[in-house]
Design an enzyme around this catalytic site. Structure first.
Site, PDB file in Angstrom:
ATOM      1  N   LYS A  44       2.667  13.806  -7.506  1.00  0.00           N
ATOM      2  CA  LYS A  44       1.593  14.753  -7.840  1.00  0.00           C
ATOM      3  C   LYS A  44       2.150  16.026  -8.445  1.00  0.00           C
ATOM      4  O   LYS A  44       1.504  16.651  -9.282  1.00  0.00           O
ATOM      5  CB  LYS A  44       0.717  15.041  -6.618  1.00  0.00           C
ATOM      6  CG  LYS A  44      -0.127  13.825  -6.237  1.00  0.00           C
ATOM      7  CD  LYS A  44      -1.416  14.155  -5.536  1.00  0.00           C
ATOM      8  CE  LYS A  44      -2.269  12.888  -5.452  1.00  0.00           C
ATOM      9  NZ  LYS A  44      -3.422  12.965  -4.617  1.00  0.00           N
TER      10      LYS A  44
ATOM     11  N   LYS B 273      -0.145   2.734  -9.520  1.00  0.00           N
ATOM     12  CA  LYS B 273      -1.278   2.557  -8.604  1.00  0.00           C
ATOM     13  C   LYS B 273      -2.595   2.945  -9.289  1.00  0.00           C
ATOM     14  O   LYS B 273      -2.617   3.887 -10.088  1.00  0.00           O
ATOM     15  CB  LYS B 273      -1.033   3.484  -7.399  1.00  0.00           C
ATOM     16  CG  LYS B 273      -2.050   3.367  -6.301  1.00  0.00           C
ATOM     17  CD  LYS B 273      -1.765   4.386  -5.195  1.00  0.00           C
ATOM     18  CE  LYS B 273      -2.287   5.759  -5.528  1.00  0.00           C
ATOM     19  NZ  LYS B 273      -3.155   6.375  -4.531  1.00  0.00           N
TER      20      LYS B 273
ATOM     21  N   LYS C  87      -8.194   7.408  -8.459  1.00  0.00           N
ATOM     22  CA  LYS C  87      -9.485   7.949  -8.892  1.00  0.00           C
ATOM     23  C   LYS C  87      -9.336   9.177  -9.779  1.00  0.00           C
ATOM     24  O   LYS C  87     -10.248   9.508 -10.530  1.00  0.00           O
ATOM     25  CB  LYS C  87     -10.383   8.250  -7.687  1.00  0.00           C
ATOM     26  CG  LYS C  87      -9.827   9.242  -6.694  1.00  0.00           C
ATOM     27  CD  LYS C  87     -10.839   9.524  -5.591  1.00  0.00           C
ATOM     28  CE  LYS C  87     -10.325   9.254  -4.203  1.00  0.00           C
ATOM     29  NZ  LYS C  87      -9.118   9.965  -3.798  1.00  0.00           N
TER      30      LYS C  87
END
Ligand code: AQP
Length: 338
Positions: free
Chosen positions: A119, A201, A204
């Site tokens: 992230k 992966k 969303k």
């Protein structure tokens, strides 16, 4: 629902950081329903709004998605009478315990978290302290309720393992306080990959909307997205090394139909990828249709959802407060006179 001391406890959560995907559904929410149906656990399911602000969110959208996420939980078959379903920020003990646990979590441990690395690479302009200490808040979520099992996708396994380490460390210093939790990961659906980059992966918050299937995507959109899914230059539908795209589609098909990989290979023997992709899209759309119908009903009655949230948050807060008071006493905080 009544919390029973004789039952094991389950806690899990999803961040309202985007439109929920079939990764969230197959990796987590679908399994929650199975656990509820067995009736052998106290189950707490939370919408983790506090986690989601580790990445910038639009405030109005975050509010809307928080309610929508709860509606997806209920529409997926989670019964608010049987489970404690609430919004994380409605129970202040999560933030309060997180602060304490931050002081028992090592810098080196947090630095090794792959989600932090991923992230922060994606959000170079906003590598904030919350993104770094996210696992301490997640440990607080879990440890507040004496959780035994945490049903998650494989990407969250490392965080649950850190929560275990924090619990063990705290217990060693202060005596038995926290239950040491275990990750609960099912084999199928534990990691659903992006349709656009099948080595990554499915997420969303991916900027490429074609990379994920939203739980609420329409039938047409679902079928179109599967048609565009990246595969390989072969034409044979089989589960094999190096065929990430096809392996992922076979996994999704298997999750929605209950068929094994061998059955899927037989079903599509001699048929091309086009026919297979269409079948995956149809199976996914068929499986999601009842959920979507129920979701639309729920969203037309916000007061019902708000009622669930308010009642359940009060009960969660009551349970959480008991654990927090115990922790405060153990670390030496002076109790306030009543
Ligand atoms: N692709 C996936 N396959 C299987 N399980 C998955 N989960 C998420 N993606 C997949 C599981 O869903 C639960 C909730 O996840 P989260 O919202 O807390 O955060 P996440 O793991 O970071 O999920 P996303 O979709 O990738 O969100 P963003 O894009 O906001 O970071 C967890 O149990 C997770 O394992």
């Amino acid at each position: 629902m009544e919390f029973s001391k004789d039952k094991k406890t389950i806690f899990s959560a999803v961040q309202p950081s985007g439109n929920l995907t079939i990764g969230n559904y197959l990796g987590a929410i679908k399994n929650w329903q199975t656990l509820q149906d067995g009736g052998e656990f106290n189950c707490l399911y939370c919408v983790a709004d506090m986690h989601s602000i580790t990445v910038r969110q639009d405030p109005a959208l975050l509010r809307r998605r928080t309610l929508e996420t709860m509606a997806v939980y209920v529409a997926s078959g989670l019964d608010p009478e049987k489970n404690i379903m609430f919004v994380q920020s409605h129970v202040p003990a999560h933030a309060e315990l997180a602060w304490v646990l931050n002081c028992y979590t090592m810098f080196g441990e947090l630095s090794r978290m792959t989600q932090f690395k991923d992230k922060s690479a994606k959000n170079e302009q906003n590598i904030n302290a919350g993104l770094f200490t996210y696992p301490a808040l997640m440990a607080a979520d879990i440890l507040l309720y004496g959780t035994d099992l945490v049903p998650v996708g494989i990407d969250q396994k490392q965080h649950v393992e850190l929560a275990r380490d924090i619990a063990v460390r705290f217990n060693q210093i202060y005596g038995d306080t926290f239950t040491v939790p275990e990750p609960y990961i099912l084999q199928t659906g534990k990691k659903i990959y992006s349709l656009a980059e099948p080595e990554k992966k499915m997420s969303k918050s991916d900027e490429n909307v074609n990379s994920f299937i939203g739980i609420l995507d329409s039938r047409d959109v679902i079928i179109k997205k599967f048609k565009r899914a990246v595969t390989d230059s072969d034409t044979h539908v089989c589960y094999a090394e190096g065929k990430n795209g096809i392996n992922n589609l076979m996994t999704i098909y298997s999750c929605f139909t209950g068929k094994t990989m061998e059955e899927i290979e037989r079903e599509f023997d001699g048929k091309g990828y086009g026919e297979f992709k269409l079948a995956v899209g149809e199976a996914c759309a068929d499986a999601l249709a009842p959920l979507q119908k129920q979701y639309n009903c729920l969203m037309s009655d916000r007061s019902y959802l708000e009622g669930i949230l308010s009642q359940n948050a009060d009960y969660a807060a009551y349970l959480a407060r008991k654990m927090l008071s115990k922790v405060y006493r153990k670390v030496g905080f002076l109790a306030k006179n009543k």
